[in-house]
Design an enzyme around this catalytic site. Structure first.
Site, mmCIF file in Angstrom:
data_model
loop_
_atom_site.group_PDB
_atom_site.id
_atom_site.type_symbol
_atom_site.label_atom_id
_atom_site.label_comp_id
_atom_site.label_asym_id
_atom_site.label_seq_id
_atom_site.Cartn_x
_atom_site.Cartn_y
_atom_site.Cartn_z
ATOM 1 N N ASP A 67 0.892 -1.180 0.070
ATOM 2 C CA ASP A 67 -0.001 0.072 -0.036
ATOM 3 C C ASP A 67 0.874 1.238 -0.104
ATOM 4 O OD1 ASP A 67 -2.254 1.632 0.400
ATOM 5 O OD2 ASP A 67 -3.327 -0.038 1.435
ATOM 6 N N ASP A 121 -2.859 4.598 -2.545
ATOM 7 C CA ASP A 121 -4.044 5.204 -1.659
ATOM 8 C C ASP A 121 -4.457 6.482 -2.042
ATOM 9 O OD1 ASP A 121 -5.370 4.884 0.893
ATOM 10 O OD2 ASP A 121 -4.411 6.886 1.307
ATOM 11 N N GLU A 170 -6.446 3.882 -6.364
ATOM 12 C CA GLU A 170 -7.682 4.246 -5.556
ATOM 13 C C GLU A 170 -7.897 5.621 -6.156
ATOM 14 O OE1 GLU A 170 -9.757 4.371 -1.117
ATOM 15 O OE2 GLU A 170 -7.814 5.340 -1.541
ATOM 16 N N HIS A 184 -11.214 -2.551 3.185
ATOM 17 C CA HIS A 184 -11.153 -2.403 4.620
ATOM 18 C C HIS A 184 -11.959 -0.914 4.918
ATOM 19 C CE1 HIS A 184 -8.355 0.112 2.549
ATOM 20 N NE2 HIS A 184 -8.215 0.774 3.488
ATOM 21 N N ASP A 185 -12.567 -0.433 3.770
ATOM 22 C CA ASP A 185 -13.198 0.779 4.152
ATOM 23 C C ASP A 185 -14.698 0.554 3.857
ATOM 24 O OD1 ASP A 185 -11.056 2.297 4.465
ATOM 25 O OD2 ASP A 185 -10.839 2.880 2.216
HETATM 26 C C1 NOJ Z 1 -8.127 5.442 1.701
HETATM 27 C C2 NOJ Z 1 -7.917 4.253 2.573
HETATM 28 O O1 NOJ Z 1 -8.636 3.162 1.786
HETATM 29 C C3 NOJ Z 1 -8.395 4.531 4.039
HETATM 30 O O2 NOJ Z 1 -8.788 3.671 4.739
HETATM 31 C C4 NOJ Z 1 -7.944 5.837 4.511
HETATM 32 O O3 NOJ Z 1 -8.505 6.182 5.883
HETATM 33 C C5 NOJ Z 1 -7.830 6.991 3.533
HETATM 34 N N1 NOJ Z 1 -7.464 6.630 2.323
HETATM 35 C C6 NOJ Z 1 -6.524 7.808 4.090
HETATM 36 O O4 NOJ Z 1 -5.418 7.250 3.853
#
Ligand code: NOJ
Length: 542
Positions: free
Chosen positions: A98, A200, A242, A316-317
């Site tokens: 990541d 990210d 992302e 994970h989000d």
């Molecule tokens: C996206 C990530 O997937 C998330 O978990 C994170 O809180 C934010 N970016 C900030 O890095």
């Protein structure tokens, strides 16, 4: 178009804190992941996206990095990570790191320096602005984690930008030195033999805060192209950005091979379909399957050979898909398999998030003290202040909150599901006696084996990777499409609902490829699909 390994594999995402604890401190770690590599090999995946394992004060569970080249002590050492790369390699699994370079932690040495004074060499590594005329914040930019995106630094009497938490100051990508530092760091990771990078919120690095521009800034693609040339460009690595808010047009800018930027995008258009238009993720509305079909089909059809997409339900989000859009009670197993079949039969690189392969479910909370995630806790406080009721806010959290995905992995039915012998950092879902890896592996009809089969099919059938996609007309709740490649056609049919629905096709069936029920499927003309029934059949060549 040149073909790449990362278009043909299935990726598995690990959230290390919650995967497997090897030393009893209640926190997952690298040695825990190594212990479970045989399990992942059995599933058949070709790469692991490892959520951040770097040194971090954990304000946002590792997405706030204080040293890109040190490992979080709770997770292990750099030697452990090197061993993980080597052990995974033996099993033909690549480790995708990541890359979180939109921001650092406020405890990163660069920020510690930058804060010292306005003329510090590192000051310009971050984004600073004078107060507005009234002494308040420079403008209305908001943090994803609630409140203003500007935090005041008493000492220098300036604000710094943080699009996430106050402890995640944004890097200033306009500064060439920042970019060079990042590229050098990436190259040192590449030298360790990693399989690539998941980037990210990469859509934010071109921000122009003074003009309130955050995503898709004017120099975004210039920076990504420069990064490609300076680092991974000629290395055949998996690179996935992302990219919130990408349209297929924007996705091509990132991932058209001719542009030398990234391998693929990870975009969320489908994932926004259960929120009220123009509001944010906490403002809920029911999913319309019809809209899901439109969005998926648009992405399947529009990238052509000029871009590549990821396929995912979870990360994970996001909340657990079987709870979100499937049915986590009566039809848990059927719906989890149906969702897997629907997604994995499409074009793109599929991602499985830890626990998805055994149908793990959301974990509702009854009080905010049971939450851990900074986004959730900040939103809760903000909304209560704005006058929402506690019940309303908890309902949003239980539907969408990030802790749902972050509960420890359920390995078996012993105490704490075999995740740890200590006290888990975050309480487990209490259905682990029923839903766990041990049960899944011992039941040949489990969700796990549907995923395993889908992964295997993708390895053996180029049609799944490269075939053309065509949506069929059906009633709203039925999602059906074909994939065709070199004269062969597969038909995918999924009843995306808790009720029976009609389906009819005259196409002659040659062979059942995969299904989630024991039906003979001799004919599919005028049939009634059971709730969540899903199948894929090969059509006879005429
Ligand atoms: C996206 C990530 O997937 C998330 O978990 C994170 O809180 C934010 N970016 C900030 O890095």
């Amino acid at each position: 178009m040149q073909k790449h390994w990362w278009q043909e594999v299935v990726v598995y995402q690990i959230y290390p804190r919650s995967f497997k604890d090897s030393n009893g401190d209640g926190i997952g770690d690298i040695l825990g992941i190594i212990e479970k590599l045989d399990y992942l090999e059995k599933l058949g995946i070709g790469a692991i996206w490892l959520s951040p394992v770097y040194a971090s004060p954990n304000d946002d569970n590792g997405y706030d990095i204080s040293d890109y080249e040190a490992i979080m002590e709770e997770f292990g050492t750099m030697a452990d990570v090197e061993r993980l790369i080597a052990e995974a390699d033996k099993r033909h699994i690549k480790i995708v790191m990541d890359l979180v370079v939109n921001h650092t932690s406020d405890e990163h040495a660069w920020f510690v320096e930058a804060k010292k004074s306005k003329d510090n060499d590192y000051r310009d590594y971050y984004v600073w602005a004078d107060p507005a005329e009234d002494g308040g914040v420079p403008n209305d930019l908001r943090s994803t984690f609630s409140g203003s995106a500007w935090a005041y630094d008493e000492e220098s009497q300036q604000y710094y930008l943080h699009l996430f938490s106050k402890k995640q100051p944004d890097l200033n990508w306009q500064n060439e030195k920042v970019r060079q530092e990042v590229y050098d760091m990436m190259n040192r990771w590449i030298d360790k033999g990693i399989g690539g990078f998941r980037m990210d919120v990469i859509d934010l690095i071109g921000k122009v805060p003074e003009e309130s521009i955050t995503g898709n800034g004017p120099r975004l693609h210039e920076f990504i192209h420069e990064m490609n040339r300076a680092t991974f460009g000629d290395k055949n690595l998996l690179t996935v950005g992302e990219t919130w808010g990408a349209t297929p047009e924007i996705a091509k800018e990132y991932s058209d091979p001719k542009r030398e930027e990234l391998g693929m995008v990870f975009q969320f258009e489908h994932s926004g379909l259960d929120q009220i238009d123009g509001k944010d993720k906490w403002d809920l509305r029911p999913l319309q399957v019809k809209e899901l079909k439109e969005v998926f089909s648009k992405w399947q059809n529009e990238l052509g050979t000029e871009g590549w997409n990821s396929l995912f339900w979870n990360n994970h989000d996001l909340p657990r898909i079987v709870s979100r859009w499937g049915n986590d009670t009566t039809y848990r197993i059927q719906s989890a398999k149906a969702l897997a079949i629907l997604l994995h039969m499409m074009k793109g690189t599929p991602y499985i998030y830890q626990g998805e392969e055994i149908g793990m479910v959301n974990t509702p909370i009854t009080d905010i003290s049971q939450a851990s995630d900074i986004e959730t806790v900040n939103m809760y406080n903000e909304r209560l202040e704005e006058g929402y009721s506690k019940e309303e806010v908890l309902a949003s959290i239980n539907t969408k909150g990030r802790d749902n995905a972050r509960r420890p992995m359920q390995w078996d039915d012993t105490e704490n599901a075999g995740f740890t012998t200590g006290t888990p950092w975050l309480a487990l879902n209490d259905r682990y006696h029923e839903i766990n890896v041990k049960n899944a592996l011992s039941d040949h009809d489990s969700i796990f084996y549907t995923y395993q089969k889908l992964v295997q099919l993708r390895k053996n059938h180029p049609l799944m990777v490269w075939g053309d996609y065509n949506l069929l007309e059906t009633v709203d709740e039925v999602f059906s499409y074909t994939r065709s490649y070199e004269g062969e056609t597969w038909l995918v049919v999924v009843n995306f609902s808790d009720d029976p629905h009609p389906f009819s096709s005259n196409l002659p069936i040659e062979e059942i490829i995969i299904q989630n029920s024991e039906t003979s499927l001799k004919t599919i003309k005028e049939m009634v699909l059971a709730p969540w029934q899903a199948f894929v059949v090969r059509i006879a060549n005429k």
